[in-house]
Design a protein around this motif. Structure first.
Motif, PDB file in Angstrom:
ATOM      1  N   ARG A 137       0.817  -1.473   0.128  1.00 49.99           N
ATOM      2  CA  ARG A 137       0.102   0.113  -0.237  1.00 49.99           C
ATOM      3  C   ARG A 137       0.739   1.287   0.101  1.00 49.99           C
ATOM      4  O   ARG A 137       0.384   2.429  -0.137  1.00 49.99           O
ATOM      5  N   LEU A 138       1.967   0.940   0.173  1.00 49.80           N
ATOM      6  CA  LEU A 138       3.114   2.356   0.076  1.00 49.80           C
ATOM      7  C   LEU A 138       3.114   2.744  -1.349  1.00 49.80           C
ATOM      8  O   LEU A 138       3.618   3.909  -1.534  1.00 49.80           O
ATOM      9  N   LYS A 139       2.799   1.731  -2.255  1.00 49.47           N
ATOM     10  CA  LYS A 139       3.011   2.193  -3.571  1.00 49.47           C
ATOM     11  C   LYS A 139       1.517   2.197  -4.525  1.00 49.47           C
ATOM     12  O   LYS A 139       1.559   2.971  -5.420  1.00 49.47           O
ATOM     13  N   ALA A 140       0.710   1.371  -4.020  1.00 49.36           N
ATOM     14  CA  ALA A 140      -0.373   1.140  -4.793  1.00 49.36           C
ATOM     15  C   ALA A 140      -1.524   0.535  -4.202  1.00 49.36           C
ATOM     16  O   ALA A 140      -1.442   0.010  -2.925  1.00 49.36           O
ATOM     17  N   GLY A 141      -2.825   0.560  -4.748  1.00 52.76           N
ATOM     18  CA  GLY A 141      -4.124   0.032  -3.959  1.00 52.76           C
ATOM     19  C   GLY A 141      -4.199  -1.283  -4.671  1.00 52.76           C
ATOM     20  O   GLY A 141      -3.879  -1.447  -5.808  1.00 52.76           O
ATOM     21  N   PRO A 142      -5.104  -1.962  -3.999  1.00 54.74           N
ATOM     22  CA  PRO A 142      -5.389  -3.577  -4.267  1.00 54.74           C
ATOM     23  C   PRO A 142      -6.110  -3.435  -5.554  1.00 54.74           C
ATOM     24  O   PRO A 142      -5.626  -4.296  -6.418  1.00 54.74           O
ATOM     25  N   ASP A 143      -6.946  -2.700  -5.788  1.00 48.59           N
ATOM     26  CA  ASP A 143      -7.814  -2.959  -7.125  1.00 48.59           C
ATOM     27  C   ASP A 143      -6.912  -2.506  -8.391  1.00 48.59           C
ATOM     28  O   ASP A 143      -6.959  -3.201  -9.358  1.00 48.59           O
ATOM     29  N   ARG A 144      -6.113  -1.614  -8.229  1.00 57.59           N
ATOM     30  CA  ARG A 144      -5.286  -1.206  -9.403  1.00 57.59           C
ATOM     31  C   ARG A 144      -4.215  -2.297  -9.598  1.00 57.59           C
ATOM     32  O   ARG A 144      -3.854  -2.834 -10.907  1.00 57.59           O
ATOM     33  N   VAL A 145      -3.557  -2.952  -8.580  1.00 62.25           N
ATOM     34  CA  VAL A 145      -2.434  -4.085  -8.845  1.00 62.25           C
ATOM     35  C   VAL A 145      -3.204  -5.247  -9.253  1.00 62.25           C
ATOM     36  O   VAL A 145      -2.674  -6.089 -10.125  1.00 62.25           O
ATOM     37  N   ALA A 146      -4.262  -5.739  -8.939  1.00 62.05           N
ATOM     38  CA  ALA A 146      -5.095  -6.814  -9.192  1.00 62.05           C
ATOM     39  C   ALA A 146      -5.512  -6.596 -10.517  1.00 62.05           C
ATOM     40  O   ALA A 146      -5.388  -7.687 -11.151  1.00 62.05           O
ATOM     41  N   SER A 147      -5.791  -5.641 -11.090  1.00 63.84           N
ATOM     42  CA  SER A 147      -5.956  -5.549 -12.694  1.00 63.84           C
ATOM     43  C   SER A 147      -4.823  -6.089 -13.455  1.00 63.84           C
ATOM     44  O   SER A 147      -4.987  -6.614 -14.673  1.00 63.84           O
ATOM     45  N   PHE A 148      -3.654  -6.166 -13.085  1.00 61.25           N
ATOM     46  CA  PHE A 148      -2.457  -6.686 -13.689  1.00 61.25           C
ATOM     47  C   PHE A 148      -2.535  -8.451 -13.504  1.00 61.25           C
ATOM     48  O   PHE A 148      -1.538  -8.908 -14.613  1.00 61.25           O
ATOM     49  N   ALA A 197      -0.068  -3.555  13.713  1.00 58.98           N
ATOM     50  CA  ALA A 197       0.903  -2.166  13.647  1.00 58.98           C
ATOM     51  C   ALA A 197       0.315  -0.991  12.906  1.00 58.98           C
ATOM     52  O   ALA A 197      -0.708  -1.320  11.958  1.00 58.98           O
ATOM     53  N   GLN A 198       0.306  -0.100  13.345  1.00 60.67           N
ATOM     54  CA  GLN A 198      -0.531   1.273  13.334  1.00 60.67           C
ATOM     55  C   GLN A 198       0.735   2.447  12.834  1.00 60.67           C
ATOM     56  O   GLN A 198       1.843   2.370  13.110  1.00 60.67           O
ATOM     57  N   GLY A 209      15.201 -11.481   9.275  1.00 60.44           N
ATOM     58  CA  GLY A 209      15.616 -12.387   8.147  1.00 60.44           C
ATOM     59  C   GLY A 209      15.871 -11.477   7.201  1.00 60.44           C
ATOM     60  O   GLY A 209      16.400 -10.155   7.132  1.00 60.44           O
ATOM     61  N   ALA A 210      15.256 -11.441   6.037  1.00 56.19           N
ATOM     62  CA  ALA A 210      15.395 -10.535   4.759  1.00 56.19           C
ATOM     63  C   ALA A 210      14.443  -9.676   4.750  1.00 56.19           C
ATOM     64  O   ALA A 210      14.222  -9.059   3.725  1.00 56.19           O
ATOM     65  N   GLY A 211      13.348  -9.973   5.692  1.00 56.90           N
ATOM     66  CA  GLY A 211      12.539  -8.703   5.949  1.00 56.90           C
ATOM     67  C   GLY A 211      11.178  -8.857   5.535  1.00 56.90           C
ATOM     68  O   GLY A 211      10.375  -7.892   4.950  1.00 56.90           O
ATOM     69  N   GLY A 212      10.746  -9.867   4.981  1.00 55.31           N
ATOM     70  CA  GLY A 212       9.397 -10.243   4.275  1.00 55.31           C
ATOM     71  C   GLY A 212       8.301  -9.610   5.336  1.00 55.31           C
ATOM     72  O   GLY A 212       7.245  -8.836   4.923  1.00 55.31           O
ATOM     73  N   LYS A 213       8.239 -10.166   6.532  1.00 56.19           N
ATOM     74  CA  LYS A 213       7.133  -9.225   7.529  1.00 56.19           C
ATOM     75  C   LYS A 213       7.180  -7.878   7.819  1.00 56.19           C
ATOM     76  O   LYS A 213       6.626  -7.062   7.887  1.00 56.19           O
ATOM     77  N   THR A 214       8.819  -7.641   7.746  1.00 56.09           N
ATOM     78  CA  THR A 214       9.096  -6.284   8.213  1.00 56.09           C
ATOM     79  C   THR A 214       8.564  -5.461   7.195  1.00 56.09           C
ATOM     80  O   THR A 214       7.853  -4.290   7.427  1.00 56.09           O
ATOM     81  N   LEU A 215       8.600  -5.811   5.811  1.00 56.16           N
ATOM     82  CA  LEU A 215       7.904  -4.896   4.921  1.00 56.16           C
ATOM     83  C   LEU A 215       6.415  -4.854   4.875  1.00 56.16           C
ATOM     84  O   LEU A 215       5.874  -3.856   4.575  1.00 56.16           O
ATOM     85  N   ALA A 216       5.662  -5.945   5.370  1.00 56.07           N
ATOM     86  CA  ALA A 216       4.438  -5.878   5.708  1.00 56.07           C
ATOM     87  C   ALA A 216       3.922  -4.855   6.839  1.00 56.07           C
ATOM     88  O   ALA A 216       2.885  -4.151   6.588  1.00 56.07           O
ATOM     89  N   LEU A 217       4.599  -4.872   7.782  1.00 54.95           N
ATOM     90  CA  LEU A 217       4.539  -4.012   8.658  1.00 54.95           C
ATOM     91  C   LEU A 217       4.951  -2.503   8.461  1.00 54.95           C
ATOM     92  O   LEU A 217       3.891  -1.546   8.755  1.00 54.95           O
ATOM     93  N   ALA A 218       5.633  -2.331   7.584  1.00 49.58           N
ATOM     94  CA  ALA A 218       5.904  -0.919   6.818  1.00 49.58           C
ATOM     95  C   ALA A 218       4.762  -0.366   6.169  1.00 49.58           C
ATOM     96  O   ALA A 218       4.360   0.562   6.574  1.00 49.58           O
ATOM     97  N   SER A 219       3.926  -1.542   5.643  1.00 50.30           N
ATOM     98  CA  SER A 219       3.060  -1.022   4.704  1.00 50.30           C
ATOM     99  C   SER A 219       1.917  -0.618   5.534  1.00 50.30           C
ATOM    100  O   SER A 219       1.161   0.360   5.493  1.00 50.30           O
ATOM    101  N   ALA A 220       1.565  -1.518   6.531  1.00 52.50           N
ATOM    102  CA  ALA A 220       0.582  -1.358   7.606  1.00 52.50           C
ATOM    103  C   ALA A 220       0.705  -0.002   8.436  1.00 52.50           C
ATOM    104  O   ALA A 220      -0.155   0.663   8.914  1.00 52.50           O
ATOM    105  N   MET A 221       1.971   0.409   8.637  1.00 53.86           N
ATOM    106  CA  MET A 221       2.145   1.637   9.191  1.00 53.86           C
ATOM    107  C   MET A 221       2.401   3.000   8.367  1.00 53.86           C
ATOM    108  O   MET A 221       2.489   3.904   8.866  1.00 53.86           O
ATOM    109  N   ALA A 222       2.015   2.566   7.279  1.00 51.77           N
ATOM    110  CA  ALA A 222       1.883   3.760   5.999  1.00 51.77           C
ATOM    111  C   ALA A 222       3.211   4.503   6.144  1.00 51.77           C
ATOM    112  O   ALA A 222       3.153   5.864   6.010  1.00 51.77           O
TER     113      ALA A 222
END
Length: 391
Positions: A137-148, A197-198, A209-222
């Protein structure tokens, strides 16, 4: 390569994989890549056929076979068309003798089967895994991405998740190139969501590790707040910076810890965190469908070491939380020693903590946490729990 030569190549690779599993060496995918790098005469169909033989043999054998030939002979006993390729031709394997023993078939190594959580459906642990994406979500919304991704399925309860068929070429898609998606199993996404996370919070991913969940937390934290990714393995943690740059999550801080001395290095963070995620090192029993040879690497002694390490990490994670803060403990393991029992032991050691319900529409309650399995939830196998600091 002839069909028989492909079988012989699979035998050679299986020998290397068996040896590597016994000695703690590189994973099967790495060994396969190295093998074909040195054999450029093998075409794409050859590589695909050999790889299929290798993984069919690996998936079939719960216990580590004596040799690559034993693994392939066991498979050939069930596939007459494969047995015909053991014909002694040039570059092919010798014929199978009538009394030649092949590797036994099975799903779960005998010693670990009674240690798995009771609800776990054994046969599904080796099923084929889909490709799950998490929309950034830091880069795009779900509907836009899903169209690809016209073949994608939206996953109920996870608005940022898309599921693609096995083997989908994600890295060739524009959203991947633009940092709008990450490949992340839905189970991992549920764990990230359970952290709650907020924006503005202080969040620590303690085994990043390589940060998979870290990046998910970053997205949730906007992108707002303090997000620290810590780990003891430099090679893994170093992979996070370029991923964070690509994802637009440059506010993430990384912290390389010295194993065995983590508590001292983290002392300045005591009492400051709103959320700490401990995605602990574990047996990986929940990821066998992606890494089936991991069954051949696990031993009782290694499991003992992992359980002790998980407890140690939880103990130095606890002081990081502010009163009222949330500790999320997670493993991609399905043994009760690493999940249910580990959480119970933590609560017994630490006063001023309580387990609270994991309020997500998936999984099954198990002990003080939640159990996810491939058969029940369509995810990798996970156990996770929410532990609240009350004093």
């Amino acid at each position: 390569m002839t069909p028989s030569a492909r079988v012989q190549a699979a035998i050679e690779l299986l020998d290397a994989i068996i040896s590597s599993a016994r000695d703690g060496g590189p994973a099967a995918d790495t060994l396969i890549a190295r093998y074909f790098k040195d054999r450029r005469y093998a075409g794409s169909r050859d590589r695909r056929a050999v790889r299929d033989h290798v993984y069919d043999a690996v998936r079939r054998a719960a216990e580590r076979p004596e040799s690559g030939r034993a693994a392939m002979v066991g498979l050939a006993r069930e596939r007459p068309e494969l047995a015909e390729l053991f014909n002694g031709s040039a570059h092919g394997p010798a014929p199978i003798s009538a009394d030649e023993a092949g590797a036994a078939a099975g799903v779960v190594p005998g010693w670990i089967d009674p240690l798995l959580a009771a609800p776990v459906e054994r046969e599904a642990l080796l099923g084929r895994a889909p490709v799950d994406l998490r929309i950034n979500r830091l880069k795009a919304g779900p509907d836009r991405v899903a169209s690809f991704y016209p073949d994608a399925v939206r996953l109920s309860g996870l608005p940022e998740a898309l599921r693609l068929p096995e083997g989908a070429p994600v890295e060739q898609s524009d959203p991947w190139k633009w940092g709008q998606v990450e490949v992340q199993d839905a189970g991992s996404q549920w764990i990230s969501a359970a952290c709650g996370a907020q924006p503005g919070m202080t969040v620590i991913d303690l085994c990043a590790g390589a940060g998979g969940k870290t990046l998910a937390l970053a997205s949730a934290m906007a992108g707002k707040g303090t997000l620290i990714a810590a780990d003891t393995i430099r090679s893994r943690l170093s992979r996070l910076d370029p991923r964070a740059e690509r994802a637009g999550a440059t506010f993430i801080e990384t912290l390389l810890l010295d194993q065995g001395h983590e508590a001292g290095a983290l002392q300045s963070l005591h009492g400051r965190a709103d959320v700490v995620l401990v995605d602990a090192p574990c047996s990986g029993t929940g990821t066998w469908r992606r890494n089936p040879e991991a069954r051949w690497r696990l031993t009782p002694a290694r499991l003992d070491r992992l359980v002790a390490e998980q407890a140690r990490i939880l103990d130095f994670a606890a002081p990081l939380l502010a009163p009222g803060g949330l500790l999320v403990y997670a493993t991609c393991a399905l043994t009760d020693r690493e999940g249910r029992d580990q959480v119970r032991a933590f609560l017994a050691r630490h006063a001023g903590w309580m387990a609270e319900p994991v309020d997500v529409p998936t999984g099954r309650a198990h002990g003080d946490g939640l159990l996810l399995t491939p058969a029940h939830d369509g995810t990798d196998g996970f156990y996770f729990a929410r532990l609240r600091r009350t004093a």
